[in-house]
Write a protein that holds these residues in place. Structure first.
Motif, short mmCIF file in Angstrom:
data_model
loop_
_atom_site.label_atom_id
_atom_site.label_comp_id
_atom_site.label_asym_id
_atom_site.label_seq_id
_atom_site.Cartn_x
_atom_site.Cartn_y
_atom_site.Cartn_z
N TYR A 98 -83.01 28.96 -16.76
CA TYR A 98 -83.03 27.51 -17.02
C TYR A 98 -82.32 27.27 -18.35
O TYR A 98 -82.51 28.03 -19.30
CB TYR A 98 -84.46 26.99 -17.13
CG TYR A 98 -85.26 27.12 -15.86
CD1 TYR A 98 -85.38 26.05 -14.99
CD2 TYR A 98 -85.92 28.31 -15.55
CE1 TYR A 98 -86.12 26.15 -13.82
CE2 TYR A 98 -86.67 28.42 -14.38
CZ TYR A 98 -86.76 27.35 -13.53
OH TYR A 98 -87.49 27.46 -12.38
N LYS A 99 -81.52 26.20 -18.40
CA LYS A 99 -80.92 25.76 -19.66
C LYS A 99 -81.31 24.31 -19.85
O LYS A 99 -81.15 23.51 -18.94
CB LYS A 99 -79.40 25.91 -19.62
CG LYS A 99 -78.95 27.35 -19.71
CD LYS A 99 -77.47 27.48 -19.91
CE LYS A 99 -77.17 28.96 -20.03
NZ LYS A 99 -75.91 29.27 -20.60
N LEU A 100 -81.84 24.00 -21.00
CA LEU A 100 -82.23 22.62 -21.27
C LEU A 100 -82.09 22.33 -22.75
O LEU A 100 -81.88 23.23 -23.56
CB LEU A 100 -83.65 22.34 -20.78
CG LEU A 100 -84.73 23.37 -21.05
CD1 LEU A 100 -85.75 22.83 -22.01
CD2 LEU A 100 -85.41 23.69 -19.74
N GLN A 101 -82.19 21.05 -23.08
CA GLN A 101 -82.09 20.63 -24.46
C GLN A 101 -83.35 19.85 -24.80
O GLN A 101 -83.73 18.94 -24.06
CB GLN A 101 -80.85 19.77 -24.66
CG GLN A 101 -80.51 19.54 -26.11
CD GLN A 101 -79.18 18.83 -26.26
OE1 GLN A 101 -79.15 17.61 -26.40
NE2 GLN A 101 -78.09 19.57 -26.22
N LEU A 102 -84.00 20.22 -25.89
CA LEU A 102 -85.21 19.52 -26.33
C LEU A 102 -84.89 18.74 -27.59
O LEU A 102 -84.27 19.26 -28.52
CB LEU A 102 -86.34 20.51 -26.64
CG LEU A 102 -86.87 21.35 -25.48
CD1 LEU A 102 -88.01 22.23 -25.96
CD2 LEU A 102 -87.33 20.49 -24.33
#
Length: 157
Positions: A98-102
């Protein structure tokens, strides 16, 4: 012949100008706090269904004020044969990366499924989490502090 008068130059900077500080490796490895939420034990009838699926929630908390790019890798397996002897092997179902931005201080909940084929005690603390500041120009993310062992007991009913 007279020498030209020497003038001293004074350099100053306003006191309120922030000096951009480079985060230390210690700070970079603590950008994201992770925790796993799952039942301590799970009862399943292996006679009726050979695969036991357990819902697991991976909670990711951005501990910084800045936006952070996060990469989660579920493909990591314990390398020592001892870990396999004690806890046995299981599989994460579905997507493995998974790749995400917080955003700063954001908390994100990721729903996972663990799949077991035998009764036993298993360590769910295998996901690897990497993070970097969004505006940071690096080729790789910094590995985040590893999970504590997250043991689950799978029982046959």
């Amino acid at each position: 012949q007279e020498l030209p008068e020497t003038v001293l130059l004074k350099f100053f900077r306003p006191e309120n100008t922030p000096v951009p500080a480079r985060p230390t490796p210690e700070q970079l490895s603590n950008l994201i706090k992770t925790s796993l939420h799952y039942p301590e034990s799970f009862n399943h009838s292996f006679h009726q269904k050979s695969l036991c699926l357990v819902p697991v929630t991976l909670l990711l908390s951005n501990c910084s004020q800045a936006a952070v790019d996060v990469m989660i890798d579920l493909r990591h397996k314990p390398t020592s044969s001892e870990a396999l002897e004690i806890h046995g092997s299981f599989t994460w179902l579905g997507q493995t990366q998974y790749k995400l931005q917080l955003k700063g201080q954001e908390v994100y909940s990721l729903q996972l499924k663990a799949c077991f084929v035998h009764t036993g005690v298993y360590n769910l603390g295998t996901p690897r989490v990497f993070a970097k500041l969004v505006d940071q120009v690096t080729l790789f993310e910094t590995s985040q502090q590893n999970f504590m062992p997250a043991l689950i007991i799978i029982n046959n009913i």
